[in-house]
Design an enzyme around this catalytic site. Sequence first.
Site, short mmCIF file in Angstrom:
data_model
loop_
_atom_site.label_atom_id
_atom_site.label_comp_id
_atom_site.label_asym_id
_atom_site.label_seq_id
_atom_site.Cartn_x
_atom_site.Cartn_y
_atom_site.Cartn_z
N TRP A 1 0.85 -1.21 0.00
CA TRP A 1 0.00 0.00 0.00
C TRP A 1 0.88 1.25 0.00
O TRP A 1 0.58 2.26 -0.62
CB TRP A 1 -0.91 -0.02 1.22
CG TRP A 1 -1.77 1.21 1.36
CD1 TRP A 1 -2.97 1.45 0.75
CD2 TRP A 1 -1.48 2.37 2.14
NE1 TRP A 1 -3.45 2.68 1.10
CE2 TRP A 1 -2.56 3.28 1.96
CE3 TRP A 1 -0.43 2.76 2.97
CZ2 TRP A 1 -2.62 4.52 2.60
CZ3 TRP A 1 -0.48 3.99 3.60
CH2 TRP A 1 -1.57 4.86 3.40
N HIS A 2 2.01 1.14 0.73
CA HIS A 2 2.91 2.30 0.80
C HIS A 2 3.66 2.54 -0.49
O HIS A 2 3.99 3.68 -0.82
CB HIS A 2 3.93 2.12 1.94
CG HIS A 2 3.36 2.39 3.30
ND1 HIS A 2 2.78 1.42 4.08
CD2 HIS A 2 3.27 3.54 4.01
CE1 HIS A 2 2.37 1.96 5.24
NE2 HIS A 2 2.66 3.24 5.22
N GLY A 3 3.99 1.47 -1.20
CA GLY A 3 4.75 1.66 -2.42
C GLY A 3 4.87 0.38 -3.21
O GLY A 3 4.57 -0.70 -2.71
N PHE B 1 1.72 8.51 -1.01
CA PHE B 1 1.22 7.13 -0.99
C PHE B 1 -0.24 7.05 -1.41
O PHE B 1 -0.95 8.00 -1.37
CB PHE B 1 1.39 6.53 0.41
CG PHE B 1 2.84 6.51 0.84
CD1 PHE B 1 3.20 6.88 2.12
CD2 PHE B 1 3.83 6.11 -0.04
CE1 PHE B 1 4.53 6.86 2.51
CE2 PHE B 1 5.17 6.10 0.36
CZ PHE B 1 5.51 6.47 1.63
#
Lengths: 409, 314, 54
Positions: A271-273, A409
């Site tokens: 989800w962050h990257g 994000f």
Amino acid sequence: MSVFLLLRGGGVAFFADIFLSWLLAKLLARNRNRIALTVCITLAVLPLVLTKYAPFIPSTLFAPESLALVAMAGISFYTLRIVSCYADIYAGKIDDAPGFADYALYVSLFTQILSGPIMRVKDFTGQVDSAGFDSGRASQGAFLILSGLVKKLVVANMAASYVDSVHARISTLPALCLWMGAFLYAVQIYADFSGYSDISNGVMLLLGFRSTENFSTPYFAQGFGDFWRRWHISLSSWLRDYVYIPLGGSRCSGVRHFVNLLATFAVSGLWHGTGGNFLFWGLCHGLLVWLSSKLKLIRNPAITFLLVMLLWIPFRASGMSQALTYYARMFAGLSLSTSAITSMIVLFTGDNTCVLYACVLFAGILAMFLHDMAAFMGKDCPFAFTMLFTVMVILFGRMGESAFIYARF
Amino acid sequence: MKFSVKAFVLGVIISAVFVSVKNVYSCDLSAQIDKGIYRAMKKGSIENLYIGSSMFRKGITLYDDPSDSFLIYYNGLDPVAESLILEYMFSNGLKVKNLYVDLFPSTAAKVSWLYDKRMMFDAPLGLKLSVLCQALRNPEAEVIPAVWELLIHSGNDMFILWPLYSRLAGGRYYRGGYSRDTYNRGRTRGELAAMPGQQSESASLNPEQKRAITRIAELCGEYGVNVVFLETPKYSAMFEGGKYREMMGEYLGLLEGSGAEAVVSEAAAGGNVRLGVSVYDFPNDDPALYEDYIHLSTEGSRKFMEVLRGMEGE
Amino acid sequence: MAENILKFVAFSLIIAAVYHVVPRSLRKCVLLVANAVFYVSISTLAGGGGSVFC
């Protein structure tokens, strides 16, 4: 549908997406079954997957470049809000989808769209009609905004300068510089993100809403489980309620529990990257959450902080390769010689004002942590902190620096 | 925790007082450690004044210079900033016999940059306001950020921690430049080859900088100052591609007929022989004389000063 | 951009002031308009322009 609408440009697509997702919520409320839920969640997540992960989709399956996809601002955050709304409807936590106006407000709230906190629909709609001016809340809100500005403009932006210098020259700097860079990135990401959360919550309080706690002195955590109860609380509780518990949580065999933890944190990482470095970061956190329940050593706050700090390295790095280079350089030839210490200090500004810069930065870090500890312990020193933070923002706030970290994000 | 309005107002007042005091008195502090614009002004008259960027700081060493000389330098100092500083100093009574201005075409190719915090710290209040006005002339500049950066924010760490800073930096300045305590080592050929290039992206001078260069020559004419635009030696890699020499030609063309002289290296002149231009010979391929492509090492600076003294003798 | 953080705070303060001044029945409208203005200004359009907040 959402994909098609993405073609039309961010703003229009977003508003149309809100309307369509609201219709789906209404339909789900009338047809509470797994298939309907799966369809709704799939359609909600699809724009996020396509905009974030399109480059990784094999071109034989799909040709994303032909759709001219654009990344919509805040998509990572509002997608989670939509999914949590669907899940809560399905679970019966809310009887029906809220009215369109309330739903649109919930998904697109300007104070939270970019970087959270990730509020639950019931928490929001429960307040939206009753929120009114409250002088006590407004006063708290004003202080939170000021505190957020200190964290972002002073601490985060000053630390960012050093961190950027380190990451630009990983291969040539002494190990001590890399250690300072790792420490200051831990400071930067906390100050940046908690600063944003403070500002967001402060505005919510000014509007008469309740705030959503998102950070609670995370760097004093005792173990990784405790860390995730203190860091980005709204995300970790979202992952717990909508990923971890549906997978079975801890109410299953040891192996399955371990797998559930890894899967949940893999989702968090992705989800962050999109890079392998984010997946690595997520999986390591999952592993360490599991290990924290087994090994007392990891529950030592200093060890927890050290490990958290080391795991921010792949988070900040441009990719796994750079992260591995960073680790290798950190641990090879670490020296506390005069030359290494001088290099570490000079890197703050590159000239003879480096010591001054470091003094101001560390004074800011100290002020930030003193305030966080005071708030955590329920100690009230409004006069001292208001005056201190006001002076710090005016005299040392750095303008023209990078955007909020979590806004990407 | 709640917001205290009284504390906020008090904080704003304290900050305002601090900023006001800083903007008025910061220049005095710099003067105490023998550096900066105000130190030069307090001298009243200077025989040889050097003004430039870090290239001048590293290239011009004054501790062996018997004449009455002073160096004003700031990192990246460009002709626009130099013209503002000189106009202020001359109009406030500083008498200069010979002025040496840093000649570096690459800086003159860029948009002017006035946000150097040490320049603002060393500048008297009147000059600070001139710099702010000049910064606001840029169509892309915004008032609040410019005021914040230049007047409110700039140099606060130095002012508030002056006792510490003066102990750290005090002994390192002599007549505005380096004291004997500082040593900048030369490089090896491999080290220089590994450095990122410092070539200009543009191949022509910025119009605003060109006006400033002309203005400097005019000011010197008005105040009876002998002005020399002096290029410090550059490492051979700077001349690759020809852009540098092209811009040097343009720069020297600006000075033609202005009354200003120019002193440039033979390598940079590249055959651009003009009236008013003196050329010196300096090894531009010996890496030990250079810290990077554009800055001399301590050895390089000593050698360069010998070359300059030799030229004056002629 | 830090100066845009200050613009965001200024925008928020204005919206909060308007929110409390208007009649209760219009408050949701105020927030919806604020959300729309904010989102349009920060959204990344293919070939689109900049924003006061970014």
